[in-house]
Design an enzyme around this catalytic site. Structure first.
Site, PDB file in Angstrom:
ATOM      1  N   GLN A  62     -26.753 -15.732   8.142  1.00  0.00           N
ATOM      2  CA  GLN A  62     -26.601 -14.360   8.570  1.00  0.00           C
ATOM      3  C   GLN A  62     -26.429 -14.501  10.230  1.00  0.00           C
ATOM      4  O   GLN A  62     -25.724 -13.966  10.765  1.00  0.00           O
ATOM      5  CB  GLN A  62     -27.498 -13.469   8.297  1.00  0.00           C
ATOM      6  CG  GLN A  62     -27.805 -13.049   6.980  1.00  0.00           C
ATOM      7  CD  GLN A  62     -26.279 -12.613   6.072  1.00  0.00           C
ATOM      8  OE1 GLN A  62     -26.045 -11.574   6.785  1.00  0.00           O
ATOM      9  NE2 GLN A  62     -25.990 -13.256   5.351  1.00  0.00           N
ATOM     10  N   HIS A  87     -23.185 -14.930  11.946  1.00  0.00           N
ATOM     11  CA  HIS A  87     -22.230 -13.638  12.043  1.00  0.00           C
ATOM     12  C   HIS A  87     -22.045 -13.379  13.665  1.00  0.00           C
ATOM     13  O   HIS A  87     -20.978 -13.167  14.316  1.00  0.00           O
ATOM     14  CB  HIS A  87     -22.464 -12.411  11.398  1.00  0.00           C
ATOM     15  CG  HIS A  87     -22.465 -12.579   9.958  1.00  0.00           C
ATOM     16  ND1 HIS A  87     -21.095 -12.249   9.669  1.00  0.00           N
ATOM     17  CD2 HIS A  87     -23.099 -12.534   8.793  1.00  0.00           C
ATOM     18  CE1 HIS A  87     -20.907 -12.448   8.255  1.00  0.00           C
ATOM     19  NE2 HIS A  87     -22.160 -12.483   7.768  1.00  0.00           N
ATOM     20  N   GLU A 132     -30.932  -5.467   5.097  1.00  0.00           N
ATOM     21  CA  GLU A 132     -29.662  -5.345   4.243  1.00  0.00           C
ATOM     22  C   GLU A 132     -29.710  -6.218   3.162  1.00  0.00           C
ATOM     23  O   GLU A 132     -29.323  -5.963   2.040  1.00  0.00           O
ATOM     24  CB  GLU A 132     -28.704  -5.562   5.277  1.00  0.00           C
ATOM     25  CG  GLU A 132     -27.302  -5.969   4.782  1.00  0.00           C
ATOM     26  CD  GLU A 132     -26.334  -6.510   5.643  1.00  0.00           C
ATOM     27  OE1 GLU A 132     -25.000  -6.219   5.532  1.00  0.00           O
ATOM     28  OE2 GLU A 132     -26.620  -7.013   6.674  1.00  0.00           O
ATOM     29  N   HIS A 133     -30.075  -7.423   3.252  1.00  0.00           N
ATOM     30  CA  HIS A 133     -30.218  -8.730   2.155  1.00  0.00           C
ATOM     31  C   HIS A 133     -31.576  -9.052   2.236  1.00  0.00           C
ATOM     32  O   HIS A 133     -32.221  -9.573   3.197  1.00  0.00           O
ATOM     33  CB  HIS A 133     -29.155  -9.887   2.623  1.00  0.00           C
ATOM     34  CG  HIS A 133     -28.015  -9.617   2.913  1.00  0.00           C
ATOM     35  ND1 HIS A 133     -27.562  -9.440   4.339  1.00  0.00           N
ATOM     36  CD2 HIS A 133     -26.848  -9.487   2.277  1.00  0.00           C
ATOM     37  CE1 HIS A 133     -26.110  -9.119   4.216  1.00  0.00           C
ATOM     38  NE2 HIS A 133     -25.877  -9.014   3.067  1.00  0.00           N
ATOM     39  N   HIS A 146     -24.113  40.679  -2.638  1.00  0.00           N
ATOM     40  CA  HIS A 146     -24.576  39.376  -3.672  1.00  0.00           C
ATOM     41  C   HIS A 146     -25.148  40.330  -4.611  1.00  0.00           C
ATOM     42  O   HIS A 146     -24.961  40.251  -5.990  1.00  0.00           O
ATOM     43  CB  HIS A 146     -25.531  38.553  -2.896  1.00  0.00           C
ATOM     44  CG  HIS A 146     -24.666  37.391  -2.285  1.00  0.00           C
ATOM     45  ND1 HIS A 146     -24.219  37.661  -1.101  1.00  0.00           N
ATOM     46  CD2 HIS A 146     -24.779  36.251  -2.662  1.00  0.00           C
ATOM     47  CE1 HIS A 146     -23.552  36.546  -0.830  1.00  0.00           C
ATOM     48  NE2 HIS A 146     -24.054  35.461  -1.567  1.00  0.00           N
ATOM     49  N   ASP A 155     -21.827 -12.379  -1.118  1.00  0.00           N
ATOM     50  CA  ASP A 155     -21.118 -11.962  -0.115  1.00  0.00           C
ATOM     51  C   ASP A 155     -19.383 -12.116  -0.577  1.00  0.00           C
ATOM     52  O   ASP A 155     -18.737 -11.397  -0.261  1.00  0.00           O
ATOM     53  CB  ASP A 155     -20.912 -12.781   1.086  1.00  0.00           C
ATOM     54  CG  ASP A 155     -21.967 -12.159   2.180  1.00  0.00           C
ATOM     55  OD1 ASP A 155     -22.429 -11.196   2.120  1.00  0.00           O
ATOM     56  OD2 ASP A 155     -22.281 -12.969   3.291  1.00  0.00           O
TER      57      ASP A 155
END
Length: 430
Positions: free
Chosen positions: A259, A262, A327-328, A420, A361
């Site tokens: 990660q 990235h 996230e992971h 109504h 991934d």
């Protein structure tokens, strides 16, 4: 990497500071994006040609030059080496198989008043998928965005991908070919998002836009939300590994790298129950880092936002994980199925020492478009359900109109909504 201990009185304060990431819109970026979106909305194709020349160094006289045909997509697939073709096919088949199980179906039932109630599920008509280009090519992003849309039954999938100076990536185009993308345009940035949202002379307005991008793409998705749907505004990539010491330290170090490579603001965190094991991983990081092609990015990421955390036990590690809502999340432990039920907040949970995040991934099957920046507390991975919508079904019988009408009349009167109340009253039995 920052080292933290749960026994430290300041631990939770330190953890909160570590997780802090400013998601508020940069005013300068927002101002630029607002101008771009307005220009595309007003001038359409002409604005796209102008911005593509300015930002991507790709000059075109017409949108036809920025359009990739189905024949060109197939040609890109055919140019790949057979092994790469097969790898792409395998990944696509696994992603499709997983998402087939997410399809929602319509349903109805009739209650005691004879009233039919239910839900009708239908796919979106048109979606746009944004695929990053430039610094790196992401065929996996094509699969993860296009395949669930295809499974959902979306009739038109429009892909936009920047191609700086006209450089096209065969793997990205091949992924579009095998995942059912119907149209591809070589445009990117905020202008591509605006084109999908508002439509131009060439590009059809879509119903929803999905896919990751840079800060300008994220700002544009924020801006057009409401005109179209969006999947999420993604933040930096994250991984949290919970380890009991049974996984080789080199494996865990590389998972953290996966990660961190990235970008410099990605986040990699390890929680372990043994200081000796944390020291082993530190040694592995020092040993393996010099061998990484993206060494500088990894080093900056680990220094900026990475952490090694010593927890008292796995129970506490799970508590911390739920706060982080990563996230992971890798449960790199013995008997991961014992600990999985204790995890409430995570985009994806990778169970056991052999389940590296990188498999998720590319080819495990579940979607890799996941909630970031602690949004896993309330958000879910991208899936088929993001490309379907639900309509409520109500068919009231004559008897039901009498029974329900009295209830509705009373409540509408209580709210002071006379029309109504009358609407329900007119259908009561005399």
């Amino acid at each position: 990497m920052k080292e933290m201990n749960t026994q430290d009185e300041q631990f939770w304060t330190q953890l909160t500071e570590l997780l802090a990431f400013e998601t508020a819109q940069d005013p300068k970026i927002d101002e630029t994006v607002a101008q771009i979106c307005a220009h595309v909305k007003d001038k359409g194709d002409a604005a796209l040609l102008e911005y593509t020349a300015r930002f991507d160094g790709l000059t075109a006289n017409s949108m036809a030059e920025l359009t990739i045909t189905q024949e060109e997509l197939k040609a890109a697939f055919d140019r790949l080496e057979p092994k790469l073709q097969q790898a792409l096919k395998t990944a696509a088949e696994r992603v499709k198989s997983y998402h087939e199980r997410q399809k929602q179906t319509s349903w109805t039932y009739t209650d005691e008043t004879g009233t039919l109630l239910g839900q009708q599920v239908t796919p979106l008509d048109k979606v746009g998928i944004y695929v990053p280009g430039g610094k790196a090519a992401y065929p996996s992003s094509v699969l993860m965005n296009a395949m669930p849309a295809q499974v959902a039954g979306v009739t038109e999938i429009i892909m936009v991908v920047p191609t700086p100076k006209g450089e096209r990536n065969d793997l990205v185009l091949a992924a579009a070919y095998i995942s059912g993308v119907t149209k591809v345009f070589t445009i990117g940035g905020a202008q591509a998002v605006a084109a999908l949202a508002y439509g131009t002379q060439t590009i059809t307005q879509v119903d929803k836009i999905t896919g990751p991008g840079n800060a300008y793409v994220a700002a544009a998705k924020r801006r057009v939300f409401g005109v179209v749907g969006i999947d999420m505004v993604a933040g930096p990539s994250e991984i949290l590994v919970i380890a009991d010491g049974s996984t080789p330290a080199d494996w865990v170090a590389m998972d953290l790298f996966s990660q961190a490579e990235h970008d410099e603001i990605a986040q990699s965190i390890l929680i372990a129950t043994s200081q000796d094991y944390l020291n082993e991983v530190k040694q592995s990081i020092a040993k393996l880092l010099p061998t990484m092609p993206r060494k500088d990015i990894i080093e900056a990421s680990l220094s900026n936002r990475g952490a090694l955390i010593l927890a008292n036990n796995l129970e506490q590690a799970c508590e911390i994980a739920n706060y982080i809502a990563p996230e992971h999340l890798e449960l790199s432990v013995e008997e991961p199925e014992k600990w999985t039920p204790k995890i409430k907040h995570a985009g994806a949970i990778f169970m056991g020492r052999f389940t590296s995040e990188s498999l998720g991934d590319y080819c495990a099957g579940p979607n890799h478009v996941l909630p970031t920046s602690r949004t896993a507390r309330f958000a879910s991975p991208l899936g088929v359900y993001d490309f379907q919508k639900r309509s409520s079904l109500i068919q009231v019988s004559e008897e039901g109109a009498h029974i329900l009408g009295e209830v509705a009349q009373l409540l509408a009167t209580g709210e002071g909504l006379h029309a109504h109340a009358c609407s329900a009253h007119f259908r009561l039995k005399k």
